[in-house]
Design an enzyme around this catalytic site. Structure first.
Site, PDB file in Angstrom:
ATOM      1  N   ASN A  68       0.863  -1.187   0.000  1.00 54.07           N
ATOM      2  CA  ASN A  68       0.000   0.000   0.000  1.00 54.07           C
ATOM      3  C   ASN A  68       0.899   1.238   0.000  1.00 54.07           C
ATOM      4  O   ASN A  68       1.456   1.601   1.032  1.00 54.07           O
ATOM      5  CB  ASN A  68      -0.897  -0.023   1.249  1.00 54.07           C
ATOM      6  CG  ASN A  68      -1.785   1.208   1.327  1.00 54.07           C
ATOM      7  OD1 ASN A  68      -1.837   2.008   0.398  1.00 54.07           O
ATOM      8  ND2 ASN A  68      -2.499   1.353   2.435  1.00 54.07           N
ATOM      9  N   GLU A 102      -7.565   4.585   7.585  1.00 57.26           N
ATOM     10  CA  GLU A 102      -7.312   6.007   7.306  1.00 57.26           C
ATOM     11  C   GLU A 102      -8.492   6.624   6.561  1.00 57.26           C
ATOM     12  O   GLU A 102      -8.847   7.785   6.782  1.00 57.26           O
ATOM     13  CB  GLU A 102      -6.000   6.156   6.514  1.00 57.26           C
ATOM     14  CG  GLU A 102      -4.798   5.870   7.402  1.00 57.26           C
ATOM     15  CD  GLU A 102      -3.560   5.395   6.674  1.00 57.26           C
ATOM     16  OE1 GLU A 102      -3.506   5.464   5.436  1.00 57.26           O
ATOM     17  OE2 GLU A 102      -2.636   4.919   7.372  1.00 57.26           O
ATOM     18  N   GLY A 142       1.354   2.050  10.751  1.00 58.39           N
ATOM     19  CA  GLY A 142       2.270   3.182  10.606  1.00 58.39           C
ATOM     20  C   GLY A 142       2.936   3.597  11.900  1.00 58.39           C
ATOM     21  O   GLY A 142       3.582   4.649  11.962  1.00 58.39           O
TER      22      GLY A 142
END
Ligand code: PEP
Length: 246
Positions: free
Chosen positions: A9, A100, A176
């Site tokens: 991604n 997200e 992340g």
């Protein structure tokens, strides 16, 4: 040998030039040197899709992914990209329900169900993301929360369409952040999901060179969705090497 998926991604990274360079390096190495056993999916920003598709050409184990799709079929929706448009440039997979997008763009389970329907209608396989926040995990409601995400966005599908989806368990607190869920955390959630669903089930959340093999060896893990570690050629190639012969 198990069939598994390693999906990259790229998120909102890479200019066109940078993306083409990274994609061609990955594609060349996958087909010439690493000979990955995985199905590799490159989920690139929209602007890269046509170029990456051309680089992939007819290679068998590398696929093109998008990171989002509109919940509308077509029409006056400025800035949106439809499933039909994605299909027209050769997209095979699309990430739907990434945390997200749920958080920053207020995507609801209902809207995600519409996206799933349109992707499948146009022959694109959804990589459907689910996963809990840290607060939900601490309250012990994470399994119920994940099941509600799956129920509300996927359980209306026919059995045949359901078979086309890939699910990615991505605990929000691990995305992340560099913090990976423990093997036990991953095992518990994957086992709970697999009790009801026999789909390819990926794990995502700070998967890196050092932990990818151990994660992919968990029996109910069928591969990984990888953000940060997929943006650097060296790391992503090592990830593919480390997941050979599982
Ligand atoms: C992701 O965004 O899907 C993801 C798993 O990111 P990272 O690998 O950086 O945690």
């Amino acid at each position: 040998m198990r069939q598994y998926i390693i999906a990259a991604n790229w998120k909102m990274n890479k200019t066109l030039e940078e993306g083409q360079k990274l994609a061609s390096e990955i594609i060349n190495i996958v087909s010439d040197e690493v000979k990955s056993d995985a199905q590799v999916v490159i989920c690139a920003p929209f602007i890269h899709l046509t170029a990456v598709k051309a680089l992939i050409g007819s290679k068998k184990n590398i696929f093109l992914g998008a990171q989002n799709v509109s919940n509308k079929e077509s029409g006056a929706y400025t800035g949106e990209v439809s499933a039909a448009q994605l299909k027209s440039v050769g997209v095979d997979f699309v990430i739907i329900g990434h945390s997200e997008r749920r958080e920053y763009f207020n995507e609801s389970n209902e809207m995600l169900a519409e996206k799933v329907d349109l992707a499948i209608k146009h022959g694109i396989r959804p990589i459907f993301c689910c996963g809990e926040s840290l607060a939900q995990r601490e309250q012990g409601v994470h399994i119920d929360f994940i099941k509600s995400q799956l129920t509300e966005s996927l359980f209306h599908l026919s059995e045949q369409d359901f078979l086309k989806t890939v699910i990615a368990y991505e605990p929000i607190w691990a995305i992340g952040t560099g913090v990976t869920a423990t093997i036990e955390d991953i095992e518990n959630v994957h086992n709970a999901i697999k009790e009801r669903i026999s789909k390819p089930l990926l794990y995502g959340g700070s998967v890196k060179v050092e932990n990818v093999r151990e994660i992919c060896q968990i029996p109910n893990v069928d591969g990984a969705l990888i953000g940060t570690a997929s943006w650097k050629k060296e790391d992503f190639i090592k990830i593919l090497e480390n997941t050979k012969d599982l």
